[in-house]
Design an enzyme around this catalytic site. Structure first.
Site, PDB file in Angstrom:
ATOM      1  N   ARG A 256       0.852  -1.235   0.094  1.00  0.00           N
ATOM      2  CA  ARG A 256       0.039  -0.074  -0.031  1.00  0.00           C
ATOM      3  C   ARG A 256       0.808   1.285  -0.103  1.00  0.00           C
ATOM      4  O   ARG A 256       0.411   2.321   0.526  1.00  0.00           O
ATOM      5  CB  ARG A 256      -1.060  -0.132   1.317  1.00  0.00           C
ATOM      6  CG  ARG A 256      -2.058  -1.052   1.088  1.00  0.00           C
ATOM      7  CD  ARG A 256      -3.017  -0.704  -0.002  1.00  0.00           C
ATOM      8  NE  ARG A 256      -4.273  -1.784   0.119  1.00  0.00           N
ATOM      9  CZ  ARG A 256      -4.355  -2.922  -0.416  1.00  0.00           C
ATOM     10  NH1 ARG A 256      -3.075  -3.300  -1.156  1.00  0.00           N
ATOM     11  NH2 ARG A 256      -5.258  -3.495  -0.273  1.00  0.00           N
TER      12      ARG A 256
ATOM     13  N   SER B 243     -10.901   1.333   3.451  1.00  0.00           N
ATOM     14  CA  SER B 243     -10.187   0.826   4.404  1.00  0.00           C
ATOM     15  C   SER B 243      -9.177   2.004   5.282  1.00  0.00           C
ATOM     16  O   SER B 243      -8.451   2.337   4.378  1.00  0.00           O
ATOM     17  CB  SER B 243      -9.155  -0.657   4.257  1.00  0.00           C
ATOM     18  OG  SER B 243     -10.029  -1.583   3.947  1.00  0.00           O
TER      19      SER B 243
ATOM     20  N   GLU C 139      -3.914   3.972   6.167  1.00  0.00           N
ATOM     21  CA  GLU C 139      -3.843   4.128   4.720  1.00  0.00           C
ATOM     22  C   GLU C 139      -4.035   5.395   3.968  1.00  0.00           C
ATOM     23  O   GLU C 139      -3.229   5.631   3.137  1.00  0.00           O
ATOM     24  CB  GLU C 139      -4.818   3.050   4.157  1.00  0.00           C
ATOM     25  CG  GLU C 139      -4.753   2.828   2.864  1.00  0.00           C
ATOM     26  CD  GLU C 139      -5.215   1.622   2.367  1.00  0.00           C
ATOM     27  OE1 GLU C 139      -5.470   1.489   0.812  1.00  0.00           O
ATOM     28  OE2 GLU C 139      -5.507   0.644   3.073  1.00  0.00           O
TER      29      GLU C 139
END
Length: 351
Positions: free
Chosen positions: A158, A239, A343
């Site tokens: 990520r 998320s 994130e």
């Protein structure tokens, strides 16, 4: 005056002093005047991975417009040259219509192509890094456009060399795709399709099932939610935390802190670097954060459909989002000695 609450999927954030929409070429022409000493510049895409402060932003926010995708032959592959402002899901749909199925497991991910490259998106066994050709980048330090290859992007889980980097702006990039169906490489998707792992399915089948799975989790942009599904959890950044990677020794300690048998293959998997990836959603739930949880009086809450999404229930502030996220990270850290990493990109905020 435009505010971050208007241009982000979470719908929070203060006013913006100067908001510009322009093509990548126009941006390159204007950039030297924008990146001047003491002036804040932020380039955004779909705003689907951004949490901005409630305070006014004193600089310039630029949103890049999309341009036509250019297709060319590249030997064994077909090269798709895509601008940063192109909607990611529109690109997936477009390539599917042309008979290229490789992107279908990443259907329904909000945001733009540029954001997808910076964030190293992946889903249901597919990853953008696996089909990347090159990335076109504006370097504000030299006022030049440079090309990044796969190694230059330094992709990790990520993240990439260009995530959270303000002086380098993704203008576009190329993907190398092959026509035809793609194998199903993710267990949940295979189960949903009622096929064995490795089975080749049409991209249309995969896309329809992925959109359905995402809708059930409240993880689709509102405009993509199929009829009959709830849309109350769509104001989010998806998320909020990445799945942490822990050592095998830490995993042994973790097993003693959760119910016997709870740490099964559905919540842990071996990382390619030798660590163990643990489901952040599992850690939240084991720390007492149930779906729908909120702090009293706050309009920021955990999604009623997915434990990892923090949603704006209507009129939430960035401060409320950060308050909830902070409570979650402190509680998980105290209980399991694991630090959850957010994130999304923060603007004017710290967790």
């Amino acid at each position: 005056m435009v505010s971050f609450s208007e241009i982000t999927t979470l719908g929070v954030g203060g006013s913006i002093a100067c908001f510009i929409e322009c093509s990548p070429d126009e941006f390159v022409e204007r950039a030297p005047g924008l990146f001047r000493p003491g002036h804040h510049v932020l380039v955004v895409g779909g705003g689907s991975n951004l949490v901005a402060s409630d305070c006014p932003f004193p600089g310039t926010v630029v949103r890049l417009k999309s341009r036509d995708t250019i297709i060319s032959d590249d030997g064994n592959y077909t090269r798709f040259s895509v601008s940063a402002g192109t909607s990611w899901d529109d690109l997936v749909s477009y390539t599917l219509d042309l008979g290229f199925d490789q992107l279908s497991p990443m259907s329904g991910i909000p945001g733009t192509f540029g954001g997808a490259l910076a964030q190293n998106i992946s889903a249901y066994g597919a990853a953008v890094r696996d089909v990347l050709g090159s990335v076109e980048v504006y370097d504000a330090c030299t006022s030049e456009v440079v090309t990044f290859g796969l190694e230059d992007m330094r992709y990790g889980y990520r993240t990439s060399a260009l995530k959270n980097v303000r002086n380098k702006v993704i203008l576009g990039g190329t993907l190398l795709l092959k026509p035809g169906p793609t194998p199903v490489l993710y267990r949940q998707l295979a189960n949903a399709l009622k096929v064995d792992l490795g089975t080749y399915c049409s991209g249309k089948q995969v896309r329809d099932q992925v959109l359905r799975i995402r809708a059930e989790k409240g993880m689709l942009p509102r405009y993509l939610v199929p009829k009959g599904f709830d849309v109350c959890n769509t104001s989010s950044v998806g998320s909020f935390f990445v799945n942490p990677i822990v050592s095998k020794e830490h995993l042994s300690r973790l097993r003693r802190l959760v119910p016997q048998g709870a740490l099964n293959s559905s919540v842990i998997q071996t990382d390619e670097m030798g660590g163990v990836k643990v489901s952040a959603a599992f850690l939240l739930e084991q720390s007492g954060f149930e779906k729908g949880f909120c702090i009293s009086g706050s309009q920021a809450a955990i999604s009623t459909q997915h434990s990892l999404a923090i949603v704006n229930r209507g009129g939430a502030t960035a401060a409320e989002v950060i308050e909830l996220a902070g409570l979650i990270t402190r509680t998980v850290s105290r209980k399991f000695d694991i630090h959850l990493i957010p994130e999304p990109v923060f603007v004017g905020l710290e967790l």
